[in-house]
Design an enzyme around this catalytic site. Structure first.
Site, PDB file in Angstrom:
ATOM      1  N   SER A  72       6.101   0.158  -3.072  1.00 32.86           N
ATOM      2  CA  SER A  72       4.893  -0.334  -2.416  1.00 32.86           C
ATOM      3  C   SER A  72       3.830   0.737  -2.485  1.00 32.86           C
ATOM      4  O   SER A  72       4.136   1.931  -2.559  1.00 32.86           O
ATOM      5  CB  SER A  72       5.179  -0.656  -0.961  1.00 32.86           C
ATOM      6  OG  SER A  72       5.313   0.557  -0.249  1.00 32.86           O
ATOM      7  N   LYS A  73       2.600   0.274  -2.427  1.00 28.94           N
ATOM      8  CA  LYS A  73       1.511   1.235  -2.587  1.00 28.94           C
ATOM      9  C   LYS A  73       1.401   2.180  -1.396  1.00 28.94           C
ATOM     10  O   LYS A  73       0.693   3.163  -1.444  1.00 28.94           O
ATOM     11  CB  LYS A  73       0.198   0.525  -2.862  1.00 28.94           C
ATOM     12  CG  LYS A  73      -0.238  -0.445  -1.820  1.00 28.94           C
ATOM     13  CD  LYS A  73      -1.476  -1.178  -2.335  1.00 28.94           C
ATOM     14  CE  LYS A  73      -1.818  -2.341  -1.430  1.00 28.94           C
ATOM     15  NZ  LYS A  73      -2.760  -3.256  -2.022  1.00 28.94           N
ATOM     16  N   ARG A  74       2.111   1.886  -0.323  1.00 27.11           N
ATOM     17  CA  ARG A  74       2.099   2.817   0.807  1.00 27.11           C
ATOM     18  C   ARG A  74       2.871   4.090   0.470  1.00 27.11           C
ATOM     19  O   ARG A  74       2.595   5.148   1.008  1.00 27.11           O
ATOM     20  CB  ARG A  74       2.669   2.143   2.048  1.00 27.11           C
ATOM     21  CG  ARG A  74       1.580   1.377   2.734  1.00 27.11           C
ATOM     22  CD  ARG A  74       1.947   0.518   3.873  1.00 27.11           C
ATOM     23  NE  ARG A  74       0.825  -0.375   4.088  1.00 27.11           N
ATOM     24  CZ  ARG A  74       0.587  -1.454   3.380  1.00 27.11           C
ATOM     25  NH1 ARG A  74       1.412  -1.808   2.448  1.00 27.11           N
ATOM     26  NH2 ARG A  74      -0.477  -2.202   3.585  1.00 27.11           N
ATOM     27  N   ASP A 113      -8.851   0.657  -0.896  1.00 27.64           N
ATOM     28  CA  ASP A 113      -8.049  -0.253  -1.685  1.00 27.64           C
ATOM     29  C   ASP A 113      -8.673  -1.651  -1.753  1.00 27.64           C
ATOM     30  O   ASP A 113      -8.660  -2.311  -2.782  1.00 27.64           O
ATOM     31  CB  ASP A 113      -6.680  -0.346  -0.988  1.00 27.64           C
ATOM     32  CG  ASP A 113      -5.629  -0.910  -1.880  1.00 27.64           C
ATOM     33  OD1 ASP A 113      -5.804  -0.821  -3.097  1.00 27.64           O
ATOM     34  OD2 ASP A 113      -4.628  -1.428  -1.351  1.00 27.64           O
TER      35      ASP A 113
END
Ligand code: GLU
Length: 485
Positions: A256-258, A412
């Site tokens: 995930s982009k986190r 984002d």
């Protein structure tokens, strides 16, 4: 005679081109080429609310950059087009009608309000969730009459109420799912748009896809798709659900982009060579054999079979990616390496963009290097004299961690990457997080430049580009949580 192999990827253009898309594209591409077949790109853009206009082009550009080009698609055309779902609306409507005529689907006149109340009641009763079949047995006369009178309706697929759905997956064997858990799926919404399930199956059939190679996260949808093939009386494709890419954290969560940059653009800007990225993605589940880790797509095609793919969650490990990239760097001639460097940051256009930001801060040409080094790095360290400035006085590490995360997310979400829009978005974050503007802007400055004194903030953010900015903001958010308030 066996049918020619046809595979596809079907990305939804809802954001930045994702590494997961490239990963799935690679296996579809390799399998098709191995069997002398065709690889197709289909754009699944029926969810108008989520579609982003710039996304389709970015996906295509990134896949081309990786060398994963398709034989048929929206840009190159082909015999089974159009290849954009938004251009195929009437096809879906006709197919929903076919299912109505065959008695495999029905019109549902239940309003969103009724369905909302039903859901609430079911939640409280803690019983079965899902549609209660109210319209399933309406007579065809009544259904026709109400439709003719203009009452809005959706079209639902009749699912068996008991028994099991059986999927045979090439990698996983038999996967069973109880029909009791499966709702009468909406196929066509009241606005006439298809749901993912209808559009996906109709297209895979009409485009003569023989092997559906997609990510594991689609397994829950597959029983619905199998049921649709049955309802139409069509032969289903071979199912292959690839393992999900994982973050290199303790619980190996879904990438995930986190936790990790997931945009292909990030890796391009970070100076990863396309051949290295493709090689790295190939290693996510596939073993070439004899411990060989470095190979080209052509070599992969030669030896490929799904028997060499294993399901253990492959970890998207940046250190490994960099290691592989290093091997490819060493292989390049100096000339080729120069060309790669020029293509990324070391070019006149980029210098021309940076120079006005520092011109009045430099005393000699050499100062340019000092002042602009952070524009050429990918990752910054915050364990530095200015690092503590990520945490303003009287603010807690938790508060600032959240604020910087929110700043990353605000970046984002931005569709237009301009200096004004960046400033406006960051001001909104400050307001939402109850911070004084400078309590946010100083930490953001340190996050993106590593220093308390940098060239103008919003201009610097604009020049750095979205990918590196949000990467740094996320890293700074992690770092600030380790500081003492
Ligand atoms: N549109 C889906 C996606 O975004 C396609 C899933 C599939 O391959 O069936 O990935």
């Amino acid at each position: 005679m066996t049918k020619p192999v046809r595979t596809r990827i079907a990305p939804s253009p809802t954001g930045d081109p994702h590494v997961g898309t490239a990963y799935i594209a690679l296996f579809n591409y390799v399998f098709a080429k191995k069997h002398g077949g065709s690889f197709i790109l289909r754009i699944e853009d029926t969810d108008q609310a989520r579609a982003r206009s710039d996304s389709e082009g970015a996906i295509m550009k990134s896949l081309h950059w990786l060398g994963l080009s398709w034989d048929e698609g929206p840009d190159v055309g082909g015999p089974k087009g159009p290849y954009r779902q938004s251009e195929r609306q009437t096809i879906y409507q006709e197919h929903a009608q076919i299912l109505l005529d065959r008695g495999e689907a029905y019109r549902c006149f239940c309003t969103p309000e009724r369905l909302g109340i039903l859901r609430e009641e079911q939640r409280q009763a803690k019983g079965r969730m899902g549609y209660d079949y109210r319209c399933r047995d309406l007579s065809s006369q009544e259904s026709d009459r109400r439709a003719q009178e203009g009452e809005p309706f959706t079209i639902r697929l009749k699912m068996p109420k008991e028994g099991f759905s059986l999927m045979t997956d090439l990698l996983r064997g038999e996967v069973r799912r109880s029909y009791e858990e499966l709702d009468d799926q909406v196929l066509l919404k009241s606005d006439g748009f298809p749901t993912y399930h209808l559009a996906n199956v109709v297209d895979d059939h009409l485009m003569e896809i023989t092997h559906v190679i997609r990510a594991e996260e689609w397994i829950p949808s597959t029983p619905k798709h199998i049921r649709l093939y049955e309802a139409f009386g069509w032969e289903a494709p071979v199912w292959i659900h690839m393992p999900l890419l994982r973050n290199p954290d303790k619980n190996k969560s879904k990438i995930s982009k986190r936790k990790n940059p997931v945009s292909l653009l990030f890796y391009k800007e970070a100076g990863i060579l396309p051949s290295a990225l493709v090689n790295f993605l190939a290693l996510m589940g596939f073993s070439f054999g004899e411990d060989v880790e470095k190979f080209t797509v052509e070599q992969m095609i030669e030896v490929f079979s799904f028997e060499k793919v294993s399901l253990g969650g492959p970890v998207f490990d940046l250190d490994k990616l960099n290691w592989i990239n290093g091997l490819y760097m060493r292989d390049l001639s100096e000339e080729a390496l120069l060309a790669e460097m020029e293509a990324i940051w070391l070019n006149r256009a980029y210098f021309a963009k940076l120079l006005p930001l520092v011109q009045n801060r430099i005393k000699n040409l050499n100062d340019f290097i000092d002042q602009t080094a952070f524009f050429f790095n990918v990752e910054l360290s915050y364990d530095t004299p200015d690092g503590p400035l990520l945490l303003p006085k009287n603010r807690t590490p938790k508060e600032m961690g959240e604020a910087l995360t929110e700043a990353a997310e605000a970046m984002d979400r931005m569709e237009s990457w301009t200096i004004e829009a960046i400033e406006a978005a960051l001001r909104t974050v400050a307001e939402e997080k109850n911070l004084k503007v400078k309590e946010l802007f100083m930490p953001v400055r340190v996050a993106i430049s590593g220093k308390k004194a940098s060239p103008p903030l919003f201009e610097s953010i604009e020049a750095l580009g979205k990918e590196r900015v949000r990467f740094r903001l996320r890293k700074a958010a992690e770092y600030v949580k380790t500081l003492q308030s």
